[in-house]
Design a protein around this motif. Sequence first.
Motif, short mmCIF file in Angstrom:
data_model
loop_
_atom_site.label_atom_id
_atom_site.label_comp_id
_atom_site.label_asym_id
_atom_site.label_seq_id
_atom_site.Cartn_x
_atom_site.Cartn_y
_atom_site.Cartn_z
N SER A 190 -2.60 12.33 -0.83
CA SER A 190 -3.27 11.53 -1.87
C SER A 190 -3.87 10.26 -1.26
O SER A 190 -3.52 9.85 -0.15
N ASP A 191 -4.77 9.63 -2.01
CA ASP A 191 -5.43 8.41 -1.56
C ASP A 191 -4.46 7.24 -1.52
O ASP A 191 -3.46 7.21 -2.25
N VAL B 50 5.33 13.64 -8.37
CA VAL B 50 6.71 13.39 -7.95
C VAL B 50 7.15 14.27 -6.78
O VAL B 50 8.16 13.99 -6.13
N LYS B 51 6.41 15.34 -6.49
CA LYS B 51 6.78 16.19 -5.35
C LYS B 51 6.06 15.78 -4.06
O LYS B 51 6.30 16.37 -3.00
N GLU B 52 5.17 14.80 -4.15
CA GLU B 52 4.49 14.25 -2.98
C GLU B 52 5.48 13.40 -2.18
O GLU B 52 6.44 12.84 -2.71
N THR B 53 5.26 13.30 -0.88
CA THR B 53 6.06 12.43 -0.02
C THR B 53 5.24 11.19 0.33
O THR B 53 4.10 11.31 0.78
N GLU C 212 0.85 -1.19 0.00
CA GLU C 212 0.00 0.00 0.00
C GLU C 212 0.89 1.24 0.00
O GLU C 212 1.81 1.35 0.81
N ILE C 213 0.62 2.15 -0.93
CA ILE C 213 1.38 3.39 -1.01
C ILE C 213 0.51 4.51 -0.43
O ILE C 213 -0.59 4.79 -0.92
#
Length: 263
Positions: free
Chosen positions: A42-43, A65-68, A36-37
């Motif tokens: 984000s979801d 790509v800028k999300e952690t 699970e990511i």
Amino acid sequence: GYGELPTAVNITWSSINFKTILKWQPKPSGYFYTVEIHGRTSDVKRKCILTSETECDVTDVLRNVKETYTAHILSVKPAEMDNFEEPPFAVSETFTPYSQTIIGKPEIEDYSQKGSKLNVMFKDPLTPYIFPNGSFLSIQDIFQHDLEYKLYYWKDQSSGKKDVTTKSHNFEVTVDSGKNYCFYVQGIIPSRRENRSGQESTVLCTSVGRSILDEYGTEVFIILAVIAVAVITLAIVLPVVLCKRKKAKKARAEREKELLNGV
């Protein structure tokens, strides 16, 4: 039950040019893994559901790509996947593709050395992400002005290395005319704290005025020297040998003549 299942350990993110593989241990026996990511904004997305492997390509769920992100690696049994009971899981360290993916090797497209000018042209590495027209985004498309490139160059067979920086896709530097140079290109992201320097391109060398000694080094010089000495020695020794043989033949002929006269 779930409580008896081991959880993943040694979880690592491996990412080059935004292609990202999640890896962990151990190999499962009697159970499976599901990844699970979790993004901060984000979801949750599931990948590699009920896999017996210990790695998972998660590139397509890291498009922001800028999300952690963090990865939860669930240890599950197939019959219990739909249970309300939460399976045991291990949590990875956080991963932000924009600041952590490794910049891959640039590709040298063309190079030339004319007089005192060395010109090098290169291409960006591509990413797995695709434009609406079907072409792949390059790392330049993603990093924009955060990305720059360095050309490292040095005189062939010398250790003195110089470098120059650009944000375009070609370099022109001043070099010593008639001397050969070697070089490579490397992507740089100065704003990063870690992984600032990318992978180095293939090292190439120019061949302006390259002689056989430049090409093959001292081994050829030694061979040529040995051949030259052999030729000179032969040129000196052969006439001496021929002269001695001629004298010996003449002396033998005179002795034979004397013997015949004596008879």
